[in-house]
Design a protein around this motif. Structure first.
Motif, PDB file in Angstrom:
ATOM      1  N   VAL A  57       0.833  -1.206   0.000  1.00 13.13           N
ATOM      2  CA  VAL A  57       0.000   0.000   0.000  1.00 13.13           C
ATOM      3  C   VAL A  57       0.866   1.255   0.000  1.00 13.13           C
ATOM      4  O   VAL A  57       0.619   2.212  -0.748  1.00 13.13           O
ATOM      5  CB  VAL A  57      -0.946  -0.006   1.222  1.00 13.13           C
ATOM      6  CG1 VAL A  57      -1.638   1.350   1.394  1.00 13.13           C
ATOM      7  CG2 VAL A  57      -1.982  -1.116   1.078  1.00 13.13           C
ATOM      8  N   MET A  58       1.894   1.301   0.858  1.00 17.60           N
ATOM      9  CA  MET A  58       2.752   2.492   0.984  1.00 17.60           C
ATOM     10  C   MET A  58       4.206   2.056   1.055  1.00 17.60           C
ATOM     11  O   MET A  58       4.793   1.979   2.146  1.00 17.60           O
ATOM     12  CB  MET A  58       2.363   3.287   2.230  1.00 17.60           C
ATOM     13  CG  MET A  58       1.057   4.038   2.080  1.00 17.60           C
ATOM     14  SD  MET A  58       0.488   4.810   3.604  1.00 17.60           S
ATOM     15  CE  MET A  58      -0.141   3.384   4.487  1.00 17.60           C
ATOM     16  N   PRO A  59       4.800   1.734  -0.070  1.00 16.04           N
ATOM     17  CA  PRO A  59       6.132   1.111  -0.070  1.00 16.04           C
ATOM     18  C   PRO A  59       7.217   1.934   0.601  1.00 16.04           C
ATOM     19  O   PRO A  59       8.148   1.371   1.193  1.00 16.04           O
ATOM     20  CB  PRO A  59       6.425   0.908  -1.563  1.00 16.04           C
ATOM     21  CG  PRO A  59       5.440   1.768  -2.292  1.00 16.04           C
ATOM     22  CD  PRO A  59       4.252   1.885  -1.425  1.00 16.04           C
ATOM     23  N   ASN A  60       7.136   3.259   0.555  1.00 12.35           N
ATOM     24  CA  ASN A  60       8.221   4.084   1.080  1.00 12.35           C
ATOM     25  C   ASN A  60       7.895   4.735   2.428  1.00 12.35           C
ATOM     26  O   ASN A  60       8.702   5.502   2.958  1.00 12.35           O
ATOM     27  CB  ASN A  60       8.578   5.184   0.076  1.00 12.35           C
ATOM     28  CG  ASN A  60       9.090   4.608  -1.234  1.00 12.35           C
ATOM     29  OD1 ASN A  60       9.924   3.707  -1.220  1.00 12.35           O
ATOM     30  ND2 ASN A  60       8.575   5.101  -2.351  1.00 12.35           N
ATOM     31  N   ALA A  61       6.729   4.434   2.975  1.00  8.05           N
ATOM     32  CA  ALA A  61       6.303   5.110   4.198  1.00  8.05           C
ATOM     33  C   ALA A  61       7.093   4.655   5.412  1.00  8.05           C
ATOM     34  O   ALA A  61       7.535   5.473   6.234  1.00  8.05           O
ATOM     35  CB  ALA A  61       4.818   4.875   4.429  1.00  8.05           C
ATOM     36  N   GLY A  62       7.257   3.335   5.559  1.00  5.12           N
ATOM     37  CA  GLY A  62       7.903   2.805   6.747  1.00  5.12           C
ATOM     38  C   GLY A  62       9.095   1.939   6.420  1.00  5.12           C
ATOM     39  O   GLY A  62       9.247   1.461   5.285  1.00  5.12           O
ATOM     40  N   ASP A  63       9.929   1.725   7.415  1.00  6.65           N
ATOM     41  CA  ASP A  63      11.064   0.813   7.268  1.00  6.65           C
ATOM     42  C   ASP A  63      10.546  -0.591   7.582  1.00  6.65           C
ATOM     43  O   ASP A  63      10.714  -1.113   8.679  1.00  6.65           O
ATOM     44  CB  ASP A  63      12.174   1.229   8.229  1.00  6.65           C
ATOM     45  CG  ASP A  63      13.493   0.549   7.916  1.00  6.65           C
ATOM     46  OD1 ASP A  63      13.472  -0.453   7.160  1.00  6.65           O
ATOM     47  OD2 ASP A  63      14.530   0.995   8.436  1.00  6.65           O
ATOM     48  N   TRP A  64       9.916  -1.201   6.596  1.00  8.35           N
ATOM     49  CA  TRP A  64       9.164  -2.441   6.804  1.00  8.35           C
ATOM     50  C   TRP A  64      10.051  -3.604   7.228  1.00  8.35           C
ATOM     51  O   TRP A  64       9.572  -4.544   7.868  1.00  8.35           O
ATOM     52  CB  TRP A  64       8.383  -2.793   5.533  1.00  8.35           C
ATOM     53  CG  TRP A  64       7.499  -1.670   5.061  1.00  8.35           C
ATOM     54  CD1 TRP A  64       7.618  -0.951   3.915  1.00  8.35           C
ATOM     55  CD2 TRP A  64       6.368  -1.117   5.756  1.00  8.35           C
ATOM     56  NE1 TRP A  64       6.643   0.017   3.830  1.00  8.35           N
ATOM     57  CE2 TRP A  64       5.861  -0.068   4.953  1.00  8.35           C
ATOM     58  CE3 TRP A  64       5.739  -1.400   6.973  1.00  8.35           C
ATOM     59  CZ2 TRP A  64       4.748   0.694   5.326  1.00  8.35           C
ATOM     60  CZ3 TRP A  64       4.639  -0.648   7.344  1.00  8.35           C
ATOM     61  CH2 TRP A  64       4.154   0.395   6.534  1.00  8.35           C
ATOM     62  N   ASP A  65      11.340  -3.548   6.918  1.00  6.60           N
ATOM     63  CA  ASP A  65      12.248  -4.627   7.331  1.00  6.60           C
ATOM     64  C   ASP A  65      12.560  -4.582   8.825  1.00  6.60           C
ATOM     65  O   ASP A  65      13.144  -5.520   9.367  1.00  6.60           O
ATOM     66  CB  ASP A  65      13.570  -4.538   6.549  1.00  6.60           C
ATOM     67  CG  ASP A  65      13.387  -4.878   5.072  1.00  6.60           C
ATOM     68  OD1 ASP A  65      12.440  -5.628   4.764  1.00  6.60           O
ATOM     69  OD2 ASP A  65      14.168  -4.380   4.247  1.00  6.60           O
ATOM     70  N   ARG A  66      12.164  -3.507   9.501  1.00  9.51           N
ATOM     71  CA  ARG A  66      12.454  -3.362  10.935  1.00  9.51           C
ATOM     72  C   ARG A  66      11.171  -3.492  11.776  1.00  9.51           C
ATOM     73  O   ARG A  66      11.100  -2.951  12.878  1.00  9.51           O
ATOM     74  CB  ARG A  66      13.125  -2.014  11.200  1.00  9.51           C
ATOM     75  CG  ARG A  66      14.515  -1.893  10.572  1.00  9.51           C
ATOM     76  CD  ARG A  66      15.058  -0.489  10.746  1.00  9.51           C
ATOM     77  NE  ARG A  66      15.170  -0.106  12.170  1.00  9.51           N
ATOM     78  CZ  ARG A  66      15.416   1.138  12.573  1.00  9.51           C
ATOM     79  NH1 ARG A  66      15.564   2.115  11.676  1.00  9.51           N
ATOM     80  NH2 ARG A  66      15.499   1.415  13.862  1.00  9.51           N
ATOM     81  N   ALA A  67      10.217  -4.230  11.265  1.00 12.65           N
ATOM     82  CA  ALA A  67       8.937  -4.353  11.964  1.00 12.65           C
ATOM     83  C   ALA A  67       9.091  -5.064  13.305  1.00 12.65           C
ATOM     84  O   ALA A  67       9.756  -6.101  13.404  1.00 12.65           O
ATOM     85  CB  ALA A  67       7.943  -5.110  11.090  1.00 12.65           C
TER      86      ALA A  67
END
Length: 417
Positions: free
Chosen positions: A343-353
């Motif tokens: 949905v928002m690829p650049n919004a969050g640092d998804w690898d650090r969930a």
């Protein structure tokens, strides 16, 4: 009057606040070492009157049948040799009619609207800062059938005073530019400007400090095991603290132990139709502030909510009916990360969930138990499901009125057992 509140989540702590405001001596008891460490710890963050459509609705049985074998399904049912789970499931199916869904929407909208107002008054009175955002909640739909199915519930909510407006994809992206990457996939949306978001744990812990300053006693690290009773009256709560058994005396008791309320109530012969619906959340650092959302979002097709909590992003949702285990299911965790990144690829640092799971105290109707029980000095404020944060302040204010023999201001079918 001395009142013992059992549970220091957002519902228990708000209950303590409103009771002490009315002049009562209050003691809050919880097995954790501070407030807000169970289901309030890392929930979705939304204060969402607009999230009033119950899980039990006419479309639910077919969806459940399709999701039954999917480990990453938004609503996952895992049958167990547990009569309480089966009773809950059968009651859930009985609620899946248009008439009952409409009735339950009315209950939740009325309580939610009242509660949001109580929260706003409390926040202004105490100057609380819990990463709140007052930018509304936007429900977006990437499945046209899901969007069409949302139109009638949205109309019912508007009729009840919840201004949930139907909008198109263009307007949705105007309100929240972070949705631009999926603009072409949005079939439609709704927007409720008056809804809010914020960190429920931070709110709960700040309010607990205010309660303590106002004279409320907190007994942490204390587990309630049973009750001492005589006839229709509770004489005390049998507790365990640091390996020592003791009895907590009070004039009245309030049961606000979330999913564990049902287990403890059975000690008294009371049946609360509450079953744990395990929810999941991820919390990630904001990666690109320009790409990160500010309006709180609901992805109805995937049953996910998105809240901006300062420099963090919280994405939470799904429900797993699989007993009281809080073990993480990483298939479900990864599904949340995958959808959020899509949905928002650049919004969050998804690898650090950071992953979390908690047990929501769900009733088949999604309507909580608020009121006096069959025991003359035991009150219930529990079973709020996914809406504990939304309904906490209103439930607490209403229960405080009930304890004092006053009629609550909100139009709601208060009930006990």
């Amino acid at each position: 009057m001395h009142i013992a509140v059992l549970g220091a989540g957002v519902v228990g702590v708000t209950t303590a606040w409103f009771l002490q405001k009315q002049g009562h001596q209050v003691t809050v008891i919880d097995r954790q070492n501070q407030a807000g460490l169970e289901t309030s710890y890392a929930n979705g963050g939304q204060v969402s009157v607009s999230h009033a459509e119950p899980w039990a609705n006419p479309s639910a049985p077919l969806k459940l049948a399709k999701w039954l074998l999917r480990p990453d399904a938004p609503l996952l049912y895992r049958p167990r040799l547990d009569p309480y789970q089966w009773r809950w499931a059968l009651s859930f199916l009985a609620q899946c009619t248009s008439a009952k869904a409409a009735h339950n929407i009315r209950q939740m909208v009325n309580l939610g609207t009242y509660s949001r107002g109580q929260l706003q008054q409390l926040r202004d009175e105490l100057g609380l800062d819990y990463d709140q955002q007052k930018r509304g909640i936007l429900h977006f739909y990437t499945n046209p059938e899901e969007f069409d199915g949302a139109l009638e519930p949205a109309r019912l909510m508007r009729d009840l005073g919840c201004d949930r407006q139907v909008i198109d994809a263009t307007r949705a992206v105007e309100l929240e530019p972070a949705l631009s990457p999926i603009r072409h996939r949005i079939a439609g949306a709704t927007y409720t400007a008056d809804d809010e978001s914020g960190d429920a744990r931070k709110f709960t812990q700040l309010l607990a400090e205010q309660c303590r300053s106002a004279g409320v006693e907190f007994r942490y690290g204390t587990e309630i095991l049973d009750f001492e009773r005589a006839g229709d009256r509770l004489l005390g709560a049998l507790a365990l603290t640091d390996g020592q058994h003791h009895t907590i005396r009070a004039d009245r008791f309030v049961l606000s132990l979330g999913s564990f309320s049902a287990v403890l109530a059975r000690r008294l012969g009371l049946f609360l139709n509450i079953y744990p619906a395990k929810g999941y959340s991820i919390t990630v650092p904001v990666k690109d502030p320009q790409a990160a959302f500010k309006v709180s979002l609901t992805d109805d097709e995937y049953k996910l909510v998105y809240s901006r909590l300062g420099d963090r992003i919280r994405v939470a949702g799904t429900a797993e009916l699989n007993g009281y285990s809080r073990n993480l299911n990483f298939t479900r965790c990864r599904a949340i990360v995958r959808r959020a990144a899509e949905v928002m690829p650049n919004a969050g640092d998804w690898d650090r969930a950071e992953f979390w799971t908690g047990l929501r105290p769900a009733t088949p109707s999604n309507v909580p138990y608020i009121g006096r029980s069959h025991f003359s000095n035991l009150y219930l404020n529990t079973g709020h499901g996914t809406l504990g944060w939304t309904h906490a302040c209103g439930s607490a204010a209403a229960l405080a009125d009930i304890v004092d023999g006053r009629k609550p201001e909100v139009d709601f079918a208060f009930s006990g057992v």
